[in-house]
Write an enzyme that holds these catalytic residues in place. Structure first.
Site, mmCIF file in Angstrom:
data_model
loop_
_atom_site.group_PDB
_atom_site.id
_atom_site.type_symbol
_atom_site.label_atom_id
_atom_site.label_comp_id
_atom_site.label_asym_id
_atom_site.label_seq_id
_atom_site.Cartn_x
_atom_site.Cartn_y
_atom_site.Cartn_z
ATOM 1 N N ASP A 32 35.175 31.829 47.653
ATOM 2 C CA ASP A 32 36.008 32.985 47.346
ATOM 3 C C ASP A 32 36.006 33.948 48.533
ATOM 4 O O ASP A 32 34.982 34.568 48.829
ATOM 5 C CB ASP A 32 35.463 33.675 46.088
ATOM 6 C CG ASP A 32 36.478 34.634 45.497
ATOM 7 O OD1 ASP A 32 37.446 34.982 46.186
ATOM 8 O OD2 ASP A 32 36.292 35.038 44.340
ATOM 9 N N ASP A 33 37.125 34.062 49.217
ATOM 10 C CA ASP A 33 37.296 34.989 50.346
ATOM 11 C C ASP A 33 36.535 34.566 51.602
ATOM 12 O O ASP A 33 36.233 35.398 52.463
ATOM 13 C CB ASP A 33 36.877 36.440 49.985
ATOM 14 C CG ASP A 33 37.726 37.049 48.874
ATOM 15 O OD1 ASP A 33 38.653 36.364 48.386
ATOM 16 O OD2 ASP A 33 37.474 38.205 48.498
ATOM 17 N N CYS A 72 43.384 35.675 45.036
ATOM 18 C CA CYS A 72 42.596 34.771 44.219
ATOM 19 C C CYS A 72 43.304 34.029 43.079
ATOM 20 O O CYS A 72 43.341 32.805 43.052
ATOM 21 C CB CYS A 72 41.497 35.625 43.647
ATOM 22 S SG CYS A 72 40.340 34.711 42.759
ATOM 23 N N ARG A 76 44.163 29.899 42.874
ATOM 24 C CA ARG A 76 43.483 28.982 41.952
ATOM 25 C C ARG A 76 44.485 28.248 41.065
ATOM 26 O O ARG A 76 44.331 27.054 40.767
ATOM 27 C CB ARG A 76 42.487 29.751 41.086
ATOM 28 C CG ARG A 76 41.225 30.072 41.835
ATOM 29 C CD ARG A 76 40.534 31.338 41.376
ATOM 30 N NE ARG A 76 39.886 31.912 42.549
ATOM 31 C CZ ARG A 76 38.628 31.656 42.902
ATOM 32 N NH1 ARG A 76 37.865 30.912 42.137
ATOM 33 N NH2 ARG A 76 38.130 32.150 44.011
ATOM 34 N N LYS A 128 33.498 30.626 39.285
ATOM 35 C CA LYS A 128 34.498 31.617 38.886
ATOM 36 C C LYS A 128 35.742 30.928 38.317
ATOM 37 O O LYS A 128 36.170 29.896 38.834
ATOM 38 C CB LYS A 128 34.863 32.427 40.122
ATOM 39 C CG LYS A 128 36.010 33.393 39.953
ATOM 40 C CD LYS A 128 36.151 34.216 41.216
ATOM 41 C CE LYS A 128 37.445 34.993 41.259
ATOM 42 N NZ LYS A 128 37.529 35.844 42.469
ATOM 43 N N HIS A 130 38.955 32.957 36.614
ATOM 44 C CA HIS A 130 40.022 33.875 37.039
ATOM 45 C C HIS A 130 41.448 33.349 36.804
ATOM 46 O O HIS A 130 42.373 33.662 37.556
ATOM 47 C CB HIS A 130 39.842 34.273 38.516
ATOM 48 C CG HIS A 130 40.278 35.689 38.769
ATOM 49 N ND1 HIS A 130 40.237 36.293 39.995
ATOM 50 C CD2 HIS A 130 40.782 36.618 37.906
ATOM 51 C CE1 HIS A 130 40.678 37.521 39.897
ATOM 52 N NE2 HIS A 130 41.011 37.747 38.645
ATOM 53 N N SER A 153 36.515 37.849 38.751
ATOM 54 C CA SER A 153 35.782 38.251 39.949
ATOM 55 C C SER A 153 34.527 39.046 39.600
ATOM 56 O O SER A 153 34.481 39.739 38.584
ATOM 57 C CB SER A 153 36.663 39.104 40.857
ATOM 58 O OG SER A 153 37.791 38.370 41.250
ATOM 59 N N HIS A 227 32.665 36.734 47.794
ATOM 60 C CA HIS A 227 33.487 37.842 47.297
ATOM 61 C C HIS A 227 32.592 39.057 47.094
ATOM 62 O O HIS A 227 31.480 38.930 46.603
ATOM 63 C CB HIS A 227 34.159 37.414 45.979
ATOM 64 C CG HIS A 227 35.190 38.367 45.461
ATOM 65 N ND1 HIS A 227 34.853 39.575 44.887
ATOM 66 C CD2 HIS A 227 36.544 38.297 45.427
ATOM 67 C CE1 HIS A 227 35.968 40.204 44.517
ATOM 68 N NE2 HIS A 227 37.005 39.452 44.834
ATOM 69 N N ASP A 279 39.676 30.150 48.743
ATOM 70 C CA ASP A 279 40.888 30.533 47.997
ATOM 71 C C ASP A 279 41.880 31.352 48.815
ATOM 72 O O ASP A 279 43.071 31.385 48.526
ATOM 73 C CB ASP A 279 40.530 31.277 46.705
ATOM 74 C CG ASP A 279 39.859 32.634 46.937
ATOM 75 O OD1 ASP A 279 39.297 32.854 48.028
ATOM 76 O OD2 ASP A 279 39.899 33.474 46.018
ATOM 77 N N ASN A 280 41.362 32.063 49.833
ATOM 78 C CA ASN A 280 42.225 32.889 50.698
ATOM 79 C C ASN A 280 41.364 33.366 51.851
ATOM 80 O O ASN A 280 40.166 33.068 51.917
ATOM 81 C CB ASN A 280 42.847 34.057 49.921
ATOM 82 C CG ASN A 280 41.856 34.859 49.095
ATOM 83 O OD1 ASN A 280 41.877 34.810 47.871
ATOM 84 N ND2 ASN A 280 40.948 35.564 49.743
ATOM 85 N N LYS A 300 42.720 38.356 53.975
ATOM 86 C CA LYS A 300 43.072 38.297 52.547
ATOM 87 C C LYS A 300 44.174 39.296 52.195
ATOM 88 O O LYS A 300 44.136 40.440 52.638
ATOM 89 C CB LYS A 300 41.822 38.612 51.732
ATOM 90 C CG LYS A 300 42.048 38.795 50.244
ATOM 91 C CD LYS A 300 40.729 39.033 49.525
ATOM 92 C CE LYS A 300 40.933 39.346 48.053
ATOM 93 N NZ LYS A 300 39.669 39.437 47.313
HETATM 94 MG MG MG Z 1 39.487 35.435 46.583
#
Ligand code: MG
Length: 454
Positions: A32-33, A72, A76, A128, A130, A153, A227, A279-280, A300
């Site tokens: 994540d991130d 995010c 996903r 996660k 989300h 998150s 994240h 994810d980004n 992001k």
């Molecule tokens: Mg993210």
């Protein structure tokens, strides 16, 4: 055929199917991130990632792998459905789902988990989610038989009295967030102790691998980190040169090492495709708790390369020839790739946006040339065709309130100018015309899904 020969032939057939290699397992490890520049094998000089570096050396590392969104939730949705988020309605004004959002991944969407479950796979979601907390959108509603992790998150559901500045403090309070840890839809710990999440996700996956080693299985390991707010367990906290962000990434690297070791220990590494990605891009406004996109512009939230080009590593020892590829690929390719490995047909009457990566992974064949579309929310901002990328609108991830339209579009050559610094639109009207054509054709084929991020 005489009866004896006929009997021998059917015996041979029965034996061959009994001893045929089981369907390959699929493991997606999703950070994540995590930024393009945050791993040793992608050039980080400060974060140590020996396990991912080894995975990359033994597998295929992508230089041009893309997330399907700059944040995010849409990312996903795209990963699990193989479709641009605009088609499922999983993008829009609020950018991601919040605890009070009414929508979620529509039950009508077919996820990788649903498709593989239908092909006899055991399926697990760890980490996660989300993609919605309401009936129809939750992990167990979307094809996962097991689920362990957070519903959204780790910075959502903050304690009301959380002191200002806590989120980006290098030592955020452990109990500042009320987000709960769930198992199979039920709360098992609230607030979740975030310092041990990476450890516990890893144990869960290693256990699942041991139990399901007879295969086939699909594991979606969607890490909570890196994240914000950033946490690491005592074994990793304070150990990285890159502060708490580096600690969290080095712990993720440890986790990858444990998962690959479990596959090897159970003798199924050669029959398991593991794909690692993010994810980004990095959340740059978070300072010390934001990562790095390396030489790529922005992070992001934006459709500059740093927002959507992410690490991508495929691993299947003995099957994937080790190397580095500059083929353009993206996370929506994982859906058709997983289904092709499983030998199961693509869902009928569903528009998919990816392509099967198997010819590239297993035979080093080039992928079909195709444009890639960069969406921010439900707006198409940019398009890449070959090495060329045109921006029709640009906007910084967080610090620019309004998008800036460009007519003519900005044009960059991503080979000669990966950092998107030199707009060469005036010199290449023919290229702009080709890209505009690709965008027109794409838009004509998009039926937006009912907006879910309300
Ligand atoms: Mg993210």
């Amino acid at each position: 055929m005489n009866p004896t020969l006929s009997f021998l032939a059917s015996l041979a057939l029965a034996l061959s199917s009994a001893f045929a290699a089981p369907k390959p397992n699929v493991v997606v490890i999703f950070c994540d991130d995590l930024g393009y520049g945050d791993l040793g094998c992608y050039g980080s000089p400060v974060i140590r990632t020996p396990n991912l570096d080894r995975m990359a050396a033994e597998g295929l590392r992508f230089t041009d792998f893309y997330s399907a969104a700059e944040v995010c939730t849409p990312s996903r949705a795209a990963l699990l459905t193989g479709r641009y988020p605009i088609r499922s309605g999983m993008c829009g004004n609020r950018r991601v789902l919040f605890p009070n959002s009414k929508g979620g991944l529509p039950a009508s969407e077919v996820t990788i988990a649903e498709a593989l479950k239908g092909a006899g796979y055991a399926t697990a979601h760890v980490g996660k989610w989300h993609l919605g907390i309401h009936e129809g959108s939750r992990p167990l509603d979307q094809g996962f038989e097991h689920s362990f992790g957070l519903p959204y998150s780790n910075d959502m559901d903050a304690r009301a009295d959380l002191p200002k500045g806590s989120v980006d403090s290098p030592t955020p309070p452990h109990d500042g967030w009320n987000v709960a840890l769930h198992r199979d839809g039920k709360v098992v710990e609230q607030p979740a102790d975030q310092t041990t999440l990476t450890q516990r996700y890893t144990e869960e996956v290693v256990k699942f691998i041991g139990e399901k080693k007879g295969g086939p299985f699909f594991i979606y390991l969607a890490h909570t980190f890196p994240h914000v707010p950033m946490f690491a367990s005592p074994a990793f906290k304070g150990k990285s040169r890159a502060g708490i962000y580096g600690d969290a990434v080095e712990e993720l690297d440890w986790s990858v090492g444990e998962v690959l070791a479990a596959l090897k220990k159970n003798g199924i590494a050669e029959n398991t495709l593991v794909f690692f990605t993010s994810d980004n891009g990095p959340w740059l406004i978070m300072g010390d708790q934001g990562g790095s996109a390396g030489l790529l512009r922005e992070g992001k939230g934006s459709t500059w390369e740093g927002g959507m080009r992410v690490p991508g590593i495929a691993w299947m020892p003995g099957r994937i020839k080790p190397g580095v590829t500059s083929e353009l690929a993206h996370m929506m390719d994982l859906f058709p790739t997983a289904l092709a490995l499983a030998g199961t047909p693509l869902p009928k009457d569903v528009t998919l946006d990816g392509t099967d990566l198997a010819p590239l992974l297993f035979e080093s064949k080039p992928l079909p040339a195709r444009p890639f579309f960069y969406y921010r929310s439900d707006q198409l901002f940019a398009c890449r065709v070959g090495e060329w990328k045109a921006h029709f609108q640009t906007q910084s991830g967080w610090s620019q309130p309004k998008a800036e339209p460009h007519d003519p579009p900005l044009l960059f050559h991503l080979g000669r100018d990966a950092a998107e610094k030199r707009n060469v639109a005036a010199q290449h009207p023919d290229v702009l015309a080709r890209i505009t054509e690709a965008v027109t054709a794409h838009k004509a084929g998009v039926v937006p899904g009912s907006p879910q991020l309300r």
